[in-house]
Design an enzyme around this catalytic site. Structure first.
Site: not given
Length: 284
Positions: A177, A203
């Site tokens: 994260d 992502e």
């Protein structure tokens, strides 16, 4: 309210027609009374009746037109209230006097002014990715719709962090994260203010370059790729951070879906070609 409820059988869905109908009947009371009186007495005066009929019809037309115009602000206020309830932005609210309609318009103005900031905050929240602060896919597409309203030379870039799943598995989701936030920040800071950066999902990021040639966008993405790959704050001794990118031209919002497929195809080609590279789509 009793009279209002009692007359609902007259035009149940059109209140203004109900008002006009009642006024129409009221205007004709003198004519009907005159006819009834002359019928009861047997003393008919055709000239008087004709003059009274003409005057009644003329006053009816004028009265109905005036009442219709007086009811127009109420109709406008009703439409604005519906727009406020639907979460839509309301334009300038007319200003009334210190009467019933004026108070109604003032109420609409207050409701609209109080609702507008709340609506904007809700829209902003709904169109932002909570983790990175970038636009989410919905926000990205809404921005793209505005920027690609007409024919233009734009470029769409699809960016994917290389081996992100392995980074998550090895270092944990908290590290993953944090990496997403850092890459998002560098992408947003590395493009122009007129460009749009969004988190497409996982992502993967999307960047729209409006009014930009393909070669110009290619140079920008190569610079970003190199800066992230060489960034000492991102590079670990064990696992350097890189991304792959595919870019494709986009001519209009209607062409965006096709451009997304082309950019995705170029992105996969970059992945298959060894990663950490920018690939230009060969499809138009």
């Amino acid at each position: 309210m009793r009279f209002y409820q009692a007359t609902t059988f007259l035009f149940p869905r059109r209140y203004e027609w109900r008002v006009l109908f009642v006024c129409f009947g009221a205007v004709h009371v003198p004519l009907l009374a005159c006819i009834a009186y002359q019928a009861a007495t047997g003393q008919w005066q055709p000239t008087t009746l004709l003059v009274l009929l003409g005057a009644t019809l003329f006053s009816t037309v004028l009265g109905l037109a005036a009442i219709r115009a007086l009811l127009r602000p109420i109709e406008t206020a009703t439409q604005m209230l519906r727009a406020v309830q639907a979460g839509e932005r309301v334009g300038m609210v007319p200003v009334g006097n210190e009467d019933l309609v004026g108070r109604l318009l003032h109420g609409v103005s207050v409701a609209a002014n109080e609702s507008a900031p709340r609506i904007e905050r809700l829209i902003e929240t709904a169109e932002r990715d909570e983790l990175t602060g970038l636009r989410n896919r919905r926000g990205f597409l809404d921005s793209a719709r505005r920027l690609l309203a007409g024919e233009s030379n734009g470029v769409l870039a699809m960016v994917d962090i290389d081996r992100f799943k392995a980074i998550n598995d090895r270092f944990g989701h908290a590290t993953g994260d944090a990496l997403l936030r850092e890459v998002a920040l560098r992408l947003e800071n590395g493009v122009r203010r007129s460009d749009v950066v969004g988190r497409w999902g996982g992502e993967e990021f999307a960047i729209l370059f409006p009014d930009t040639l393909l070669e110009e966008a290619h140079v920008v993405m190569e610079r970003l790729r190199a800066s992230i790959a060489l960034d000492p704050s991102l590079r670990g001794d064990e696992w350097p951070v890189t991304f792959s990118c595919g870019i494709a031209p986009v001519r209009s919002f209607a062409h965006l879906e096709n451009a997304t497929r082309n950019a995705d195809g170029a992105l996969y080609a970059a992945k298959n070609g060894g990663r950490n590279r920018v690939q230009i789509s060969k499809d138009e």
